[in-house]
Design an enzyme around this catalytic site. Structure first.
Site, PDB file in Angstrom:
ATOM      1  N   ASN A   3     -10.137  -0.015  -0.215  1.00 12.47           N
ATOM      2  CA  ASN A   3      -8.672   0.117  -0.217  1.00 12.47           C
ATOM      3  C   ASN A   3      -8.127  -0.429  -1.539  1.00 12.47           C
ATOM      4  O   ASN A   3      -8.175  -1.636  -1.777  1.00 12.47           O
ATOM      5  CB  ASN A   3      -8.111  -0.677   0.973  1.00 12.47           C
ATOM      6  CG  ASN A   3      -6.597  -0.572   1.088  1.00 12.47           C
ATOM      7  OD1 ASN A   3      -5.918  -0.127   0.177  1.00 12.47           O
ATOM      8  ND2 ASN A   3      -6.064  -0.996   2.229  1.00 12.47           N
ATOM      9  N   CYS A  45       0.812  -1.224   0.000  1.00 12.11           N
ATOM     10  CA  CYS A  45       0.000   0.000   0.000  1.00 12.11           C
ATOM     11  C   CYS A  45       0.846   1.275   0.000  1.00 12.11           C
ATOM     12  O   CYS A  45       0.333   2.363  -0.270  1.00 12.11           O
ATOM     13  CB  CYS A  45      -0.950   0.006   1.194  1.00 12.11           C
ATOM     14  SG  CYS A  45      -2.128  -1.363   1.164  1.00 12.11           S
ATOM     15  N   HIS A  53      -3.393   7.455   2.320  1.00 16.98           N
ATOM     16  CA  HIS A  53      -3.758   6.135   1.818  1.00 16.98           C
ATOM     17  C   HIS A  53      -5.142   5.806   2.346  1.00 16.98           C
ATOM     18  O   HIS A  53      -5.449   6.054   3.515  1.00 16.98           O
ATOM     19  CB  HIS A  53      -2.733   5.106   2.296  1.00 16.98           C
ATOM     20  CG  HIS A  53      -3.161   3.696   2.023  1.00 16.98           C
ATOM     21  ND1 HIS A  53      -3.609   3.295   0.794  1.00 16.98           N
ATOM     22  CD2 HIS A  53      -3.245   2.601   2.827  1.00 16.98           C
ATOM     23  CE1 HIS A  53      -3.943   2.010   0.843  1.00 16.98           C
ATOM     24  NE2 HIS A  53      -3.732   1.568   2.067  1.00 16.98           N
TER      25      HIS A  53
END
Ligand code: ACO
Length: 342
Positions: free
Chosen positions: A299, A132, A269
């Protein structure tokens, strides 16, 4: 310039300050698969509920790649949109750097496939693997090339198809992720030296393999017995995410002699609304100064920051001159920040 030393007049050479080369944001774009999977629909196939997912994560829906959509096809689409926003032709691109954990193939790199798909005739491309945090890592890599004078125009892309590495029967992970791609074009330009410099002001990258077991994929193309499925200890990841991202945010501000009051936007994020809100509170930024897409995208790992940035730029919230802080944490563990004046 004249220096008076010991009674002698000496002519010294004029001091010339070399221009500071910075990576400037020229354009951004995103791509999301057409197929939208809402919480209610997901709850038909796994033991969960819209209420649980919303309350714990803020997620309402996610986009899921169709059979023909891959990291390469989605990344190329996002890159085309970034080039269009910048008004730059593919012929002028020196480098394509792609952050992904879900490439179409082990090689060629997704970046090289995208370079070909866009008709970029020269330069180079490679992939960055940092889960990520991948987009932040890719920014750090590209920024170093640009500051060193080796390249002038680079596409930085995050593209992911996590739907293909999820266990769709594991309610603790499958509700959290979605597919998509985001891209930006960075171009070399002169920073002004001090004050309101434009472009990437800094990147800070970190990793620590000691916590690899709290978030990982248990296989890869190198393991014929295991193509790989995402595994996660959500509580532990949550704990590390809040602590590490708080550190890296402080690090970025201190390195640039800035405070949270100087920030216009947080583009975090997009993992979980509770983590995003915790970071916003820490930076004393009201919710309307934080770009949030996790409710609609879930996500998307390395794609989440460029998708959020592209959205904020496209709808006019993020404007030229604004100071934007990006931060992420992901499997590795990896974590990092990037500070950008648009
Ligand atoms: N639906 C319904 N119930 C669920 C679900 C679900 N989808 N998932 C877990 N539960 C249950 C658990 O089984 C548990 O039940 P039990 O009490 O009977 O044992 C209960 O809900 C509580 O589970 P917890 O794991 O304690 O729930 P928590 O409040 O920690 O929320 C979550 C879980 C949302 C995963 C949270 O820990 C989190 O967001 N962690 C961060 C993880 C993350 O964002 N990862 C993404 C990659 S890393 C990154 O991008 C930063």
């Amino acid at each position: 310039m004249i220096n008076d030393i010991g009674g002698l007049l000496l002519a010294a050479p004029a001091v010339q300050t070399a221009p500071v080369i910075r990576s400037l944001l020229a354009g951004a774009g995103g791509y999301l698969p057409r197929r939208v999977l809402g919480n209610e629909e997901l709850a038909l196939s796994v033991d969960t509920s819209d209420a649980w997912i919303r309350e714990r994560t803020g997620i309402r829906q996610r986009h899921i790649a169709g059979p023909d959509e891959t990291a390469c096809s989605m990344g190329a689409a996002a890159a085309r949109s970034a080039l269009a926003a910048a008004g730059v032709a593919p012929q002028g691109i020196d480098a394509v750097i792609v952050a992904t954990s879900t490439p179409d193939q082990a090689f060629p790199a997704t970046a090289v496939s995208i370079q070909h798909a866009l008709g970029i005739p020269g330069g180079f491309g490679f992939d960055v693997s940092a889960a990520c945090t991948g987009f932040i890592y890719a920014l750090g890599v590209v920024d170093a090339f640009i500051r060193a004078g080796q390249i002038r125009r680079a596409l930085v892309i995050g593209t992911e198809v996590y739907s293909r590495i999820l266990d769709w029967q594991d309610r603790t992970t499958c509700v959290l992720f979605g597919d998509g791609a985001g891209a930006i074009l960075l171009t070399a330009g002169e920073g002004s030296g001090t004050g309101a410099d434009h472009g990437l002001l800094s990147t800070h990258l970190h990793s620590d393999g000691a916590h690899a077991d709290i978030l990982y994929v248990d296989g890869a193309v190198g393991r014929r017995d295991r193509p790989g499925t995402l595994r996660m200890n959500g509580r532990e990841v949550f704990r590390h995410a809040v602590a590490r991202m708080a550190e890296v945010v402080d690090e970025a501000l201190a390195a640039n002699n800035l405070t949270h009051a100087d920030l216009d936007w947080l583009v975090p994020h997009q993992a979980n609304l509770r983590i995003i809100n915790a970071m916003g509170r820490r930076l004393q930024l009201p919710p309307e100064r934080v770009i949030v897409t996790v409710d609609r995208h879930a996500n998307t790992s390395a794609a989440s920051i460029p998708l959020a940035l592209a959205e904020g730029l496209a709808d006019g919230r993020i404007r030229p001159g604004h100071l934007v802080l990006m931060e992420a944490l992901g499997g590795g563990l990896t974590w990092g920040s990037a500070l950008l004046r648009v």
